[in-house]
Scaffold this motif. Structure first.
Motif, PDB file in Angstrom:
ATOM      1  N   UNK A  98     -37.416   2.846 -12.973  1.00 44.60           N
ATOM      2  CA  UNK A  98     -36.701   3.291 -14.179  1.00 44.60           C
ATOM      3  C   UNK A  98     -36.358   2.134 -15.106  1.00 44.60           C
ATOM      4  N   UNK A  99     -36.543   0.906 -14.643  1.00 46.61           N
ATOM      5  CA  UNK A  99     -36.147  -0.269 -15.426  1.00 46.61           C
ATOM      6  C   UNK A  99     -37.251  -0.694 -16.394  1.00 46.61           C
ATOM      7  N   UNK A 100     -37.731   0.264 -17.140  1.00 45.60           N
ATOM      8  CA  UNK A 100     -38.744  -0.011 -18.165  1.00 45.60           C
ATOM      9  C   UNK A 100     -38.042  -0.290 -19.487  1.00 45.60           C
ATOM     10  N   UNK A 101     -38.341  -1.442 -20.077  1.00 47.13           N
ATOM     11  CA  UNK A 101     -37.640  -1.870 -21.287  1.00 47.13           C
ATOM     12  C   UNK A 101     -38.322  -1.407 -22.572  1.00 47.13           C
ATOM     13  N   UNK A 102     -39.176  -0.404 -22.450  1.00 48.70           N
ATOM     14  CA  UNK A 102     -39.703   0.282 -23.621  1.00 48.70           C
ATOM     15  C   UNK A 102     -40.693  -0.507 -24.448  1.00 48.70           C
ATOM     16  N   UNK A 103     -41.022   0.066 -25.610  1.00 49.51           N
ATOM     17  CA  UNK A 103     -41.932  -0.557 -26.571  1.00 49.51           C
ATOM     18  C   UNK A 103     -41.109  -1.167 -27.690  1.00 49.51           C
ATOM     19  N   UNK A 104     -41.063  -2.480 -27.747  1.00 51.66           N
ATOM     20  CA  UNK A 104     -40.276  -3.199 -28.741  1.00 51.66           C
ATOM     21  C   UNK A 104     -41.117  -4.338 -29.313  1.00 51.66           C
ATOM     22  N   UNK A 105     -40.606  -4.935 -30.370  1.00 46.44           N
ATOM     23  CA  UNK A 105     -41.218  -6.157 -30.873  1.00 46.44           C
ATOM     24  C   UNK A 105     -42.457  -5.932 -31.708  1.00 46.44           C
ATOM     25  N   UNK A 134     -37.538   8.282  -8.088  1.00 42.12           N
ATOM     26  CA  UNK A 134     -37.334   7.692  -9.411  1.00 42.12           C
ATOM     27  C   UNK A 134     -38.542   7.971 -10.298  1.00 42.12           C
ATOM     28  N   UNK A 135     -39.738   7.874  -9.724  1.00 44.77           N
ATOM     29  CA  UNK A 135     -40.935   8.120 -10.521  1.00 44.77           C
ATOM     30  C   UNK A 135     -40.973   9.541 -11.066  1.00 44.77           C
ATOM     31  N   UNK A 136     -40.670  10.523 -10.217  1.00 43.51           N
ATOM     32  CA  UNK A 136     -40.664  11.915 -10.682  1.00 43.51           C
ATOM     33  C   UNK A 136     -39.616  12.125 -11.766  1.00 43.51           C
ATOM     34  N   UNK A 137     -38.458  11.530 -11.567  1.00 44.04           N
ATOM     35  CA  UNK A 137     -37.395  11.631 -12.564  1.00 44.04           C
ATOM     36  C   UNK A 137     -37.847  11.034 -13.894  1.00 44.04           C
ATOM     37  N   UNK A 138     -38.508   9.889 -13.823  1.00 41.24           N
ATOM     38  CA  UNK A 138     -38.884   9.183 -15.043  1.00 41.24           C
ATOM     39  C   UNK A 138     -39.971   9.925 -15.816  1.00 41.24           C
ATOM     40  N   UNK A 139     -40.920  10.498 -15.081  1.00 40.11           N
ATOM     41  CA  UNK A 139     -41.974  11.281 -15.731  1.00 40.11           C
ATOM     42  C   UNK A 139     -41.365  12.511 -16.404  1.00 40.11           C
ATOM     43  N   UNK A 175     -38.320  12.760 -17.509  1.00 37.79           N
ATOM     44  CA  UNK A 175     -37.568  12.269 -18.662  1.00 37.79           C
ATOM     45  C   UNK A 175     -38.516  11.962 -19.823  1.00 37.79           C
ATOM     46  N   UNK A 176     -39.698  11.442 -19.522  1.00 36.98           N
ATOM     47  CA  UNK A 176     -40.671  11.149 -20.583  1.00 36.98           C
ATOM     48  C   UNK A 176     -41.094  12.427 -21.300  1.00 36.98           C
ATOM     49  N   UNK A 177     -41.228  13.515 -20.550  1.00 38.36           N
ATOM     50  CA  UNK A 177     -41.586  14.812 -21.164  1.00 38.36           C
ATOM     51  C   UNK A 177     -40.486  15.267 -22.117  1.00 38.36           C
ATOM     52  N   UNK A 178     -39.240  15.078 -21.695  1.00 39.38           N
ATOM     53  CA  UNK A 178     -38.119  15.488 -22.533  1.00 39.38           C
ATOM     54  C   UNK A 178     -37.995  14.595 -23.764  1.00 39.38           C
ATOM     55  N   UNK A 179     -38.314  13.311 -23.614  1.00 42.44           N
ATOM     56  CA  UNK A 179     -38.315  12.400 -24.761  1.00 42.44           C
ATOM     57  C   UNK A 179     -39.329  12.869 -25.799  1.00 42.44           C
ATOM     58  N   UNK A 180     -40.526  13.196 -25.336  1.00 47.46           N
ATOM     59  CA  UNK A 180     -41.576  13.652 -26.252  1.00 47.46           C
ATOM     60  C   UNK A 180     -41.182  14.958 -26.933  1.00 47.46           C
ATOM     61  N   UNK A 181     -40.624  15.879 -26.152  1.00 49.33           N
ATOM     62  CA  UNK A 181     -40.282  17.197 -26.693  1.00 49.33           C
ATOM     63  C   UNK A 181     -39.120  17.140 -27.690  1.00 49.33           C
ATOM     64  N   UNK A 208     -42.946   9.738 -29.548  1.00 46.42           N
ATOM     65  CA  UNK A 208     -44.146  10.258 -28.876  1.00 46.42           C
ATOM     66  C   UNK A 208     -44.896   9.108 -28.209  1.00 46.42           C
ATOM     67  N   UNK A 209     -45.013   8.016 -28.944  1.00 44.69           N
ATOM     68  CA  UNK A 209     -45.686   6.828 -28.425  1.00 44.69           C
ATOM     69  C   UNK A 209     -44.921   6.247 -27.244  1.00 44.69           C
ATOM     70  N   UNK A 210     -43.599   6.207 -27.370  1.00 50.24           N
ATOM     71  CA  UNK A 210     -42.770   5.674 -26.292  1.00 50.24           C
ATOM     72  C   UNK A 210     -42.866   6.544 -25.045  1.00 50.24           C
ATOM     73  N   UNK A 211     -42.872   7.854 -25.225  1.00 49.72           N
ATOM     74  CA  UNK A 211     -42.987   8.771 -24.080  1.00 49.72           C
ATOM     75  C   UNK A 211     -44.309   8.553 -23.338  1.00 49.72           C
ATOM     76  N   UNK A 212     -45.380   8.341 -24.089  1.00 50.81           N
ATOM     77  CA  UNK A 212     -46.676   8.062 -23.457  1.00 50.81           C
ATOM     78  C   UNK A 212     -46.632   6.730 -22.712  1.00 50.81           C
ATOM     79  N   UNK A 213     -45.959   5.741 -23.298  1.00 50.14           N
ATOM     80  CA  UNK A 213     -45.846   4.438 -22.649  1.00 50.14           C
ATOM     81  C   UNK A 213     -45.027   4.521 -21.372  1.00 50.14           C
ATOM     82  N   UNK A 214     -44.042   5.407 -21.344  1.00 54.96           N
ATOM     83  CA  UNK A 214     -43.243   5.608 -20.127  1.00 54.96           C
ATOM     84  C   UNK A 214     -44.124   6.098 -18.979  1.00 54.96           C
ATOM     85  N   UNK A 215     -45.040   6.987 -19.291  1.00 53.02           N
ATOM     86  CA  UNK A 215     -45.980   7.492 -18.274  1.00 53.02           C
ATOM     87  C   UNK A 215     -46.919   6.371 -17.825  1.00 53.02           C
TER      88      UNK A 215
END
Length: 365
Positions: free
Chosen positions: A229-236, A312-317, A319-325, A335-342
């Motif tokens: 779950x400690x993914x620091x996302x798409x930044x920079x 944690x992996x199932x939870x994160x996937x 959560x990524x669906x909910x982020x996209x939705x 949308x891009x961030x949700x794909x990167x989470x996967x």
């Protein structure tokens, strides 16, 4: 006016805790001279250095440290197409170090963080305090007004349910900073001279259902419990936002910890944050996030995970669906961030197959 500790020699005789079970992850674009101050505390441990920016630049590390160093070329080589999930030209790249580590615990620190002093003038061993935090339970389900009941000299107060006194496993220990506070750009601009001189001798469990702004510059976590779950996302570079990397990870992590019955602590230890970043540069990075967070926070406050999300992996996937939705409506970036989470989870599982830890290392540099 607070000053960093200058004498850490007395710490050289300390017995390092979890020496073979913890990696220290440091993102950087410069020579790591700051390690000299931390030598008595960090030298027994293995360091994972994630070099941001120009991979042809040589990063100098003081002699005597056991480390491996990864630059962008290494990240691309190891992850292939999945390297797209790792930020470039942003300290969010540190999460690559979490992925390639094979240790149970991670401590991460920024290269402008120095050893702080407690009120008596003694140098603070931040790593030791983090380890004490993470090895003792948390109390997310019922607030103890005497703070952390597992610390020496404290206990559960009258009225605390005995059925909850075993606590919950601690997944995250979030430390604080003396000198330069972790402010956003607007606050920096209106309070340019403000410094944090207050040392509060307390560790708190953040209650279940309560979010917090996690800062990645003085942070420890149990990689086995919450690592994916400690993914620091798409930044920079190439992204419309920056300086929300650690907070995004913190919001995702807290929702998942609450779902899985894990604890998050904040408070001690302190480090000395030596320099403030440019508030005008920060404002450019943050300005969309300042608006977006008014949508992001309610999203995470309302987020729920189904019972079949048991890892944690199932939870994160999920959560990524909910982020996209739900957040995809705020801006296409999500949308891009949700794909990167996967992609992050796929890359994590490739490098960390269940039951057969794979060793991906550059070796000692």
């Amino acid at each position: 006016m607070v000053e960093p500790a200058t004498d850490t020699v007395a710490a050289t005789k300390l017995v390092p805790l979890l020496k073979d079970e913890l990696d220290i992850v440091i993102p950087t674009i410069r020579n790591l001279d700051f390690l000299e101050m931390w030598r008595p505390f960090f030298e027994p441990y293995h360091l994972i250095i994630v070099q941001d920016g120009d991979p042809s630049k040589i990063i100098k590390v003081p002699e005597g440290f056991d480390y491996e160093l990864y630059n962008r070329n290494d990240i691309n080589r190891i992850l292939g197409p999945k390297a797209s999930c790792i930020s470039f030209k942003d300290s969010a790249c540190r999460c690559f170090g979490y992925m390639v580590s094979k240790k149970k615990y991670i401590f991460t620190i920024d290269d402008d963080c120095f050893v702080a002093k407690d009120p008596s003038g003694k140098a603070i061993n931040a790593l030791e305090q983090h380890i004490k935090n993470i090895l003792s339970p948390s109390t997310p389900f019922f607030f103890n007004t005497l703070y952390d009941p597992y610390r020496e000299g404290a206990d559960f107060v009258r009225g605390y349910p005995f059925s909850l006194r075993e606590g919950a496993p601690t997944a995250v220990s979030h430390g604080l900073w003396l000198n330069i506070p972790d402010y956003d750009a607007p606050t920096q601009l209106v309070k340019p001279l403000e410094r944090n001189t207050r040392y509060v001798d307390a560790v708190l469990t953040i209650p279940k259902g309560t979010l917090f702004p996690m800062c990645g510059m003085n942070l420890c976590f149990d990689r086995d419990l919450i690592g994916p779950a400690m993914y620091f996302g798409l930044m920079g570079d190439g992204q419309p936002i920056g300086r929300y990397d650690d907070m995004w990870a913190g919001w995702c992590t807290k929702v998942i910890c609450d779902h899985l019955g894990l604890g998050v602590k904040t408070g001690l230890p302190y480090i000395y944050h030596s320099k403030a970043s440019n508030p005008f540069v920060n404002l450019k990075k943050e300005y969309k996030g300042i608006f977006w967070q008014e949508e992001i926070i309610p999203f995470f406050q309302a987020a729920t995970l189904p019972k079949d999300c048991t890892s944690v992996q199932k939870c994160y996937i999920e959560l990524s669906k909910q982020v996209k939705e739900k957040l995809g409506k705020v801006d296409p970036y999500f949308d891009k961030l949700a794909d990167a989470m996967v992609t992050w989870i796929e890359a994590w599982d490739e490098l960390n197959p269940a039951g057969a830890p794979a060793k991906v290392s550059n070796g000692k540099a």
